[in-house]
Design a protein around this motif. Structure first.
Motif, mmCIF file in Angstrom:
data_model
loop_
_atom_site.group_PDB
_atom_site.id
_atom_site.type_symbol
_atom_site.label_atom_id
_atom_site.label_comp_id
_atom_site.label_asym_id
_atom_site.label_seq_id
_atom_site.Cartn_x
_atom_site.Cartn_y
_atom_site.Cartn_z
ATOM 1 N N LEU A 1 84.002 25.968 22.740
ATOM 2 C CA LEU A 1 83.800 26.863 21.912
ATOM 3 C C LEU A 1 83.106 26.289 20.862
ATOM 4 O O LEU A 1 83.483 25.322 20.144
ATOM 5 N N GLY A 2 81.901 27.040 20.309
ATOM 6 C CA GLY A 2 81.039 26.724 19.106
ATOM 7 C C GLY A 2 81.763 27.270 17.970
ATOM 8 O O GLY A 2 82.427 28.170 17.806
ATOM 9 N N PRO A 3 80.898 27.089 16.894
ATOM 10 C CA PRO A 3 81.298 27.801 15.594
ATOM 11 C C PRO A 3 81.095 29.283 15.771
ATOM 12 O O PRO A 3 80.226 29.996 16.494
ATOM 13 N N LEU A 4 81.959 30.011 15.322
ATOM 14 C CA LEU A 4 82.073 31.485 15.290
ATOM 15 C C LEU A 4 83.306 32.007 14.298
ATOM 16 O O LEU A 4 84.075 31.227 13.831
ATOM 17 N N SER A 5 83.003 33.490 14.093
ATOM 18 C CA SER A 5 83.893 33.902 12.860
ATOM 19 C C SER A 5 84.180 35.278 13.562
ATOM 20 O O SER A 5 83.232 35.901 13.962
ATOM 21 N N LEU B 1 80.766 36.790 24.244
ATOM 22 C CA LEU B 1 81.000 35.269 24.354
ATOM 23 C C LEU B 1 80.182 34.543 25.236
ATOM 24 O O LEU B 1 80.167 34.856 26.542
ATOM 25 N N SER C 1 73.196 39.204 23.161
ATOM 26 C CA SER C 1 73.487 38.344 24.100
ATOM 27 C C SER C 1 72.540 37.616 24.967
ATOM 28 O O SER C 1 71.490 38.154 25.391
ATOM 29 N N SER D 1 78.302 36.849 19.783
ATOM 30 C CA SER D 1 77.166 37.594 19.347
ATOM 31 C C SER D 1 77.167 39.159 19.582
ATOM 32 O O SER D 1 78.007 39.235 20.821
ATOM 33 N N GLU E 1 85.527 26.385 14.006
ATOM 34 C CA GLU E 1 84.000 24.991 13.969
ATOM 35 C C GLU E 1 83.820 24.817 15.325
ATOM 36 O O GLU E 1 82.830 24.454 15.687
ATOM 37 N N GLY E 2 84.982 24.628 15.882
ATOM 38 C CA GLY E 2 84.769 24.407 17.461
ATOM 39 C C GLY E 2 86.116 24.081 18.125
ATOM 40 O O GLY E 2 86.968 23.819 17.420
ATOM 41 N N GLN F 1 82.953 20.206 24.122
ATOM 42 C CA GLN F 1 83.055 21.267 23.414
ATOM 43 C C GLN F 1 82.839 22.694 24.119
ATOM 44 O O GLN F 1 81.871 22.798 24.742
ATOM 45 N N ARG G 1 79.361 30.732 21.887
ATOM 46 C CA ARG G 1 79.591 31.627 20.654
ATOM 47 C C ARG G 1 79.653 33.061 20.897
ATOM 48 O O ARG G 1 79.157 33.570 21.793
#
Length: 200
Positions: free
Chosen positions: A16-20, A186, A199, A194, A6-7, A14, A192
């Motif tokens: 790092l933002g939301p990532l999976s 990143l 990118s 992608s 989530e962060g 912040q 985030r």
């Protein structure tokens, strides 16, 4: 392994933002991005070394890490630099030294090895731990191009032989492609993930 982030913040900022992301044994993932974007921070979260983040990390895989620096035991010889951290028996440790081209240097201390040889020793130590996933943080940085290319080829051969998965963080796209990695970029503030074509 799966991470639902989530962060991640430092001192209220912040980074790092939301990532999976997810990766399993046998898969190879490279996370590309410029210096300072948060690649090493993300790898530390994946490794379980940084638990101060919002989100969820799952996975029971055996992990081994290769850092930007070899991080060897300076007061121990090459053989002990494998057997002590991994619990590997001496005979198998000698096999791993031979695998990375360090046969005959079992009694050498890190200061007696070149940087390239120290990197090979760190690689042998990582694979001696029999990881399901190998996590690598800019492992070929500061090597000359010829030595780096040899290290990339060696890493690819050892990965293929062991069946381990890989998460590589790097700014060098050519290294990631040479290791047949799936690419993610990143970028941004906060950063985030992608696919490369998306990118910024």
């Amino acid at each position: 392994m799966r991470l639902e982030l989530e962060g991640k913040s430092y001192a209220g900022r912040q980074v790092l933002g939301p990532l999976s992301l997810s990766v399993t044994r046998g898969e190879r993932l490279a996370i590309l991005g410029p210096s300072g974007i948060g690649k090493s921070t993300l790898l530390r979260i994946l490794a379980g070394l940084d638990g101060d983040f919002a989100g969820r990390r799952e996975g029971a895989e055996r992990l081994a890490l290769v850092f930007q620096e070899p991080v060897l035991l300076p007061w121990r010889d090459a053989l002990a630099n494998i057997t002590i951290p991994t619990g590997c028996d001496p005979a198998r440790a000698r096999d791993w030294l031979a695998e990375v081209g360090l046969a005959g240097r079992e009694a050498h201390f890190p200061r007696q090895l070149s940087l390239g040889q120290q990197r090979r020793l760190a690689l042998a130590r990582a694979f001696a731990a029999r990881p399901d996933l190998l996590l690598m943080d800019e492992p070929f940085a500061s090597l000359d191009p010829e030595t780096a290319a040899r290290m990339v080829a060696l890493t690819g051969r050892l990965l293929a032989g062991s069946g381990a998965g890989l998460v590589l963080v790097t700014h060098a796209r050519d290294e990631a492609l040479a290791l047949d990695c799936r690419l993610q970029v990143l970028a941004g503030q906060p950063a985030r993930l992608s696919p490369p074509h998306e990118s910024p």
